[in-house]
Design a protein around this motif. Structure first.
Motif, PDB file in Angstrom:
ATOM      1  N   GLY A   1      -2.435   0.385  -5.765  1.00  0.00           N
ATOM      2  CA  GLY A   1      -1.437   1.207  -7.161  1.00  0.00           C
ATOM      3  C   GLY A   1      -0.769   2.108  -5.909  1.00  0.00           C
ATOM      4  O   GLY A   1      -1.239   2.267  -4.966  1.00  0.00           O
ATOM      5  N   TYR A   2       0.349   2.234  -6.537  1.00  0.00           N
ATOM      6  CA  TYR A   2       1.162   2.962  -5.579  1.00  0.00           C
ATOM      7  C   TYR A   2       2.643   3.448  -7.182  1.00  0.00           C
ATOM      8  O   TYR A   2       2.940   3.115  -7.967  1.00  0.00           O
ATOM      9  N   GLU A   3       3.221   4.465  -6.410  1.00  0.00           N
ATOM     10  CA  GLU A   3       4.030   4.859  -7.015  1.00  0.00           C
ATOM     11  C   GLU A   3       5.960   4.450  -6.602  1.00  0.00           C
ATOM     12  O   GLU A   3       6.396   5.157  -5.721  1.00  0.00           O
TER      13      GLU A   3
ATOM     14  N   PRO B   1       5.144   5.351 -11.284  1.00  0.00           N
ATOM     15  CA  PRO B   1       3.247   4.831 -10.969  1.00  0.00           C
ATOM     16  C   PRO B   1       3.372   3.243 -11.334  1.00  0.00           C
ATOM     17  O   PRO B   1       3.175   3.100 -13.127  1.00  0.00           O
ATOM     18  N   LYS B   2       2.904   2.740 -10.836  1.00  0.00           N
ATOM     19  CA  LYS B   2       2.418   1.680 -11.190  1.00  0.00           C
ATOM     20  C   LYS B   2       0.916   0.462 -10.321  1.00  0.00           C
ATOM     21  O   LYS B   2       1.097   0.872  -9.695  1.00  0.00           O
TER      22      LYS B   2
END
Lengths: 100, 296
Positions: free
Chosen positions: B265-267, B277-278
């Protein structure tokens, strides 16, 4: 294989992604895929799991505004003759957070 | 008179239902010719395994299905095939090319009347009658036991074939067992669990690719296991999977196939000021099978 997302409240937040692994054949008279040996003549595409080879996928999902965490579930199953006839193989759920 | 009666009785006992080489005219006759139910007297465990196998119901499909029904349908009817005819009476053994593997004894030992009777049974959804036609012990341990016929000759009358010689076999018909050259080899299974399109027929069709997959994608990659190594461990004649057993099938698949899931998960910064946000999901599936999955 189906990958689904849920937010921390359990609500589905993304459309699921599917991958289908199987040989695909036509009757070689048109371009329509056929199911059933009596109609198939030759494979035109093969996405099956192959021996001695790994099948890797990478899927990306954009989270809705305000959502910082999600449960990701990947279900791997075998479908026989019809999509309704499923044999579960693996189901893995992971919680992903954007916060450290 | 007493002597004559005795001779007649003995003669009757010595002649099987059909003489060797004579073809069956009915489903019952064909089933009788290849009946192996007496084998369970001495091979109870193996017979019980076979009874649950797809070899025991080769025309039934999965979970009570009648997989040859599309061929039996009237020509032109929705769901019919190129092998279908106008009426059941026109059906012949050649109208069922699936017999090549699903009932090989029909090709060698059945009259066309068996195809007619089968067609009528399929249309009547007579599963009990269709279910009489099986790939019995005799099909594999006799008919399919020799592939080097020019060198070794055809399977001998009264002889079964297996992994080793058994000079005295306690059976009224098959009194000897001889070692087959191919019983431990994948090519034995490959006779039916195929190479790909069946191009020898006047209407080509494709069923199992399994043996082709084994040869071209497993052996070619250094694989050394045989079909029997995995599917007949300790002589198991169930020849799993048995798709009618959901739990065991899932367990078998889970044993052969692994799934690894990694997430991140990261931006994502596509451009200044637009963090997205992905979640990234990476999957990796591996298999220990010596053939493609799915195949048959």
């Amino acid at each position: 294989m189906i990958t689904k997302f849920k937010d921390k409240d359990g609500k589905a937040i993304e459309k699921k992604e599917e991958r289908h692994y199987h040989p695909q054949a036509t009757n070689c008279r048109d371009t329509k895929m056929k199911y059933g040996a009596q109609w198939k003549v030759a494979n035109i595409r093969d996405t099956s799991l192959q021996p001695l080879q790994a099948k890797k996928e990478s899927m990306e999902f954009v989270l809705p505004d305000g959502v910082r965490s999600a449960d990701v579930t990947v279900n791997l199953f075998y479908e026989l003759t019809t999509p309704a006839q499923k044999y579960p193989i693996h189901s893995i759920t992971k919680t992903v957070s954007l916060d450290k | 008179m007493m002597l004559l009666r005795l001779v007649l009785v003995l003669t009757f006992l010595a002649v099987p239902l059909l003489s060797y080489g004579q073809k069956a005219k009915t489903i019952d006759e064909l089933a009788k010719m290849y009946d192996a139910s007496r084998c369970k007297t001495c091979h109870a465990e193996i017979y019980a395994q076979w009874e649950k196998s797809h070899h025991a119901r080769p025309l039934m499909g999965v979970k009570g299905g009648l997989m040859l029904t599309p061929l039996a349908l009237k020509k032109g009817e929705k769901g019919s095939t190129a092998f279908s005819e106008d009426s059941p009476g026109k059906m012949t053994i050649k109208n069922y090319p699936c017999f090549k593997c699903h009932l090989p004894q029909a090709v060698t030992s059945a009259e066309d009347s068996v195809a007619v009777e089968l067609t009528e049974a399929l249309l009547a959804k007579d599963a009990a009658k269709v279910g009489k036609l099986q790939i019995t012990c005799i099909v594999c341990h006799h008919d399919k036991a020799i592939i080097h016929k020019r060198e070794l000759g055809a399977p001998e009358k009264g002889v079964l074939y297996g992994k080793r010689d058994i000079p005295v076999h306690m059976d009224s018909t098959f009194k000897t067992v001889k070692k087959s050259a191919i019983f431990k080899d994948s090519v034995f299974c490959g006779q039916c669990h195929g190479l790909g399109p069946n191009l020898e027929f006047d209407q080509a069709f494709q069923c199992a690719n399994l043996y082709g997959s084994y040869l071209h994608n497993y052996v070619s990659g250094g694989g050394t296991q045989s079909c029997q190594d995995c599917h007949m461990k300790n002589g198991d004649h169930l020849l799993a999977p048995n798709w009618n057993d959901d739990k065991a099938s899932s367990e078998l698949l889970a044993k052969a196939i692994t799934l690894d899931v990694q997430t991140l998960g990261y931006e994502w910064l596509q451009k200044a000021g637009t963090l997205i946000p992905k979640v990234v999901v990476n999957t990796k599936i591996t298999t220990s099978a010596g053939h493609r999955i799915p195949d048959g």
